[in-house]
Write a protein that holds these residues in place. Sequence first.
Motif, PDB file in Angstrom:
ATOM      1  N   HIS A  31      29.702  -7.812  -2.983  1.00 34.49           N
ATOM      2  CA  HIS A  31      29.587  -7.097  -4.731  1.00 34.49           C
ATOM      3  C   HIS A  31      30.260  -7.287  -5.576  1.00 34.49           C
ATOM      4  CE1 HIS A  31      31.190  -3.270  -3.951  1.00 34.49           C
ATOM      5  NE2 HIS A  31      30.482  -2.691  -3.287  1.00 34.49           N
TER       6      HIS A  31
ATOM      7  N   LYS B  26      21.948   3.942  -3.326  1.00 26.23           N
ATOM      8  CA  LYS B  26      22.708   3.316  -3.038  1.00 26.23           C
ATOM      9  C   LYS B  26      22.766   3.565  -1.154  1.00 26.23           C
ATOM     10  CE  LYS B  26      27.223   1.396  -2.053  1.00 26.23           C
ATOM     11  NZ  LYS B  26      28.655   1.264  -3.245  1.00 26.23           N
TER      12      LYS B  26
ATOM     13  N   PHE C 290      21.854   5.297  -9.488  1.00 27.38           N
ATOM     14  CA  PHE C 290      22.702   4.412  -8.217  1.00 27.38           C
ATOM     15  C   PHE C 290      23.523   4.897  -7.488  1.00 27.38           C
ATOM     16  CE2 PHE C 290      26.194   1.374  -6.721  1.00 27.38           C
ATOM     17  CZ  PHE C 290      25.483   0.552  -7.182  1.00 27.38           C
TER      18      PHE C 290
ATOM     19  N   ARG D 158      22.704  -3.241 -11.348  1.00 28.06           N
ATOM     20  CA  ARG D 158      23.767  -1.949 -11.410  1.00 28.06           C
ATOM     21  C   ARG D 158      23.696  -1.951 -12.480  1.00 28.06           C
ATOM     22  NH1 ARG D 158      29.540  -1.077 -11.295  1.00 28.06           N
ATOM     23  NH2 ARG D 158      30.120   0.995 -10.335  1.00 28.06           N
TER      24      ARG D 158
ATOM     25  N   TYR E 139      22.728  -4.033  -6.361  1.00 27.30           N
ATOM     26  CA  TYR E 139      23.537  -4.238  -6.878  1.00 27.30           C
ATOM     27  C   TYR E 139      23.566  -6.031  -8.299  1.00 27.30           C
ATOM     28  CZ  TYR E 139      27.776  -1.337  -4.885  1.00 27.30           C
ATOM     29  OH  TYR E 139      28.452  -0.867  -4.726  1.00 27.30           O
TER      30      TYR E 139
END
Length: 743
Positions: free
Chosen positions: A292, A260, A256, A248, A245
Amino acid sequence: MLSKKIAACWIVFSCLWITNVVHAYGESERPATWWILSIPSYSYLEADDAYLSYTPHIQTLMQQGAVGALNVRTPQRGVEDSYLSIGAGAKAIVASDYQAYMTDDVIQQHQAIHLWNQYLHSPSTPKPIVIPSMYAITQQQQTTTATPGLLGDVLQEGNVHPAVFGNRDRGSGVETWLRHAPFMLMNADGTVDGNVGKELEQADDSRPYNVKTNYDALIEQIKMNTRQNIKQVTLIELGGLNRLYSLRHLYEPEQFMTLKLTILKEIDEFVGEMMSQLEAEDTLLLFSPVVHKQALQEKVMLAPIVLYKQNEPSALLYSETTKRPGIVSILDIAPTILEDFELNNETFIGKPIQAERHTNGLQWLQTDLGKITQVHTLRPQLLYPLITYEVTVLVIVIIVLLRNRDMPFFTLKLLDILLFSMLWIPIVFLVLGYVAFIPAWLYVSLFFLCWFLFTLLSYVSFSMLQKIFVSSSLTMILIVLDGWFGAKAMKYSILGYDPIIGARFYGIGNEYMGVLIGTAILSTSFLMQKFSHVRGIWVTVVITYVAIIAYLLLPQWGTNAGGALSATIAFCYATIGFYRIKKKVILSTKKMVLWIGMAGLIGLTLLISTSVLFSLLQIESHIGRAVTRLLNGDWAYIYALIKRKLEMNWHLVGVSAWSKVFFVGLFVWCIFAFDRRRRMTYTAQMEPYRMHGFHTLTFASIVAFLLNDSGIVAAATIITYVVVPVLMIKLSEKIIKQHSEQE
């Protein structure tokens, strides 16, 4: 023959010895261990059904364990602040560049152990992890009540072995290390057992910073450090999601999401491994010390926390800190651990977390978090424009009244309606707290519809003074009734308190505290003006005041110390004034000051005695805890508490939109109370009780401002109940005057 007998005896003895050893080993299984899994940047966005289908072990943990939402708000909101706050017993602050190191790590061309010995005076025997900046961290807490190393010290004194593993390193260089987890379990000397070194990572070009958590090495290190003969608390930080993150903004969404899910699956496998190794007396705690940025943007700011023990039913977490099912504070974690090991936790601000049985806790919590998040999101979108609306209307009306020019009848009536509408805002927000689960667009639409209908219907149904009395008395009654029955509406009201901010979790907040005091004084002054000659009116007024003070004071209801004290002083001032008018007694300024001082003393005595009583009855409240520390002579805590509240008040004066309402309202009152040409002479002479009510409300707003943290909020809501009726009266006089002149 003898040798055979000896051999037989030896065999029997050996069998008995082996049996006893096995039996003893079975009885002395590894003592209870707390396994704490910290997953920075994990949020309830990852705890919905879609993500949980990819993480079956975490899903099992949440469905079968005790689940909750964790308030992780700290002064500077960093993950390092969260860890330190848990270990220091109070909310703490720490510079992010202060780190924990392995003793043989090289920093500034020196080993960490060398710097630790160099910076700290006569440190204890070092453990594998050291914090050379321990003195600097402690010095940073001068503006807080935190004590770095407190949890580690209490655990060690209770023969519980703390250890920390894992990191959030961004690479191999020292400048990229992020090793703050030891702040939670370190002792006052800045050292703790465990391993946060680079051997717990492995190179991987497909991962952020080309590094990933080495779970095999992590498990091996944990096994090597597990003690078989002592109770343990083991903190394990899993930093993969946090690394992802932090970068990101560089990833395409699809890439992403793929990465993740990969990281979450790895974390889930590790959680499954930990669950499989649990013994009967072990506890597994999973939590996130910080959510996050995406979760912050979407206002999903309460972090996941799960408490799991084998063979215990699913439940919701609960703490006396919040008094709200499913919501606990980050400061509650340490007292919970200490209570489980039967160690003293009285020096910690938080309270032990309890598990309240619930058959479908996760689903209930997700629904509740949806309401909390929606109210938190709508609060600035609705409240700030409405505050601007109030200030704008007040300014326009005062300009109209000061210009002394004739205005169209329609314009004056419109301004009168706009003024009156302000009195209905708190009650509409309160009622809508019961339907906070509806979609945001429907909530907003319903607010404006109810606001319009309540204002219009009451405006056309009653005379000017009647509609002011009806709106204020109805608001007062509904606030008290809702509070007496659990504050179910106030918890989800735009004007209520916000568990995401965490300034208050239960009772009555300063917004509605000000509204309650304001409506009580306004409605009772109107009652006295109308029925002062009626037997029993004095009893009614006094009972009303006592009931409100009790509601504000008692821990199961309002539990607002500043509000109770403010109300006591204001109500005493009002009662003295009513008596003076009734008996036509003139009191000197000196005597009035004396009576006000006595009222304050009575309120303070009532506050302390009630807190002591409920402390003896083991009924917890933040008022009781503060009073207990005061009576115990903990002046450092009291000083820090007062200083923090004063700083907060001063800060809010400069930044809060409520300060505009307060100062504009105070300006309006000063004009009509003290300006010879515009003062309310008729009202003062012909309606003395009502005029005294206005004086009392102004006085009460100043008292509330001085005696409360966020006092500017209470002061602004109180003074609204001065300026709105006063301006409505002056507008009515202007309309009558214009009408008579035209005739």
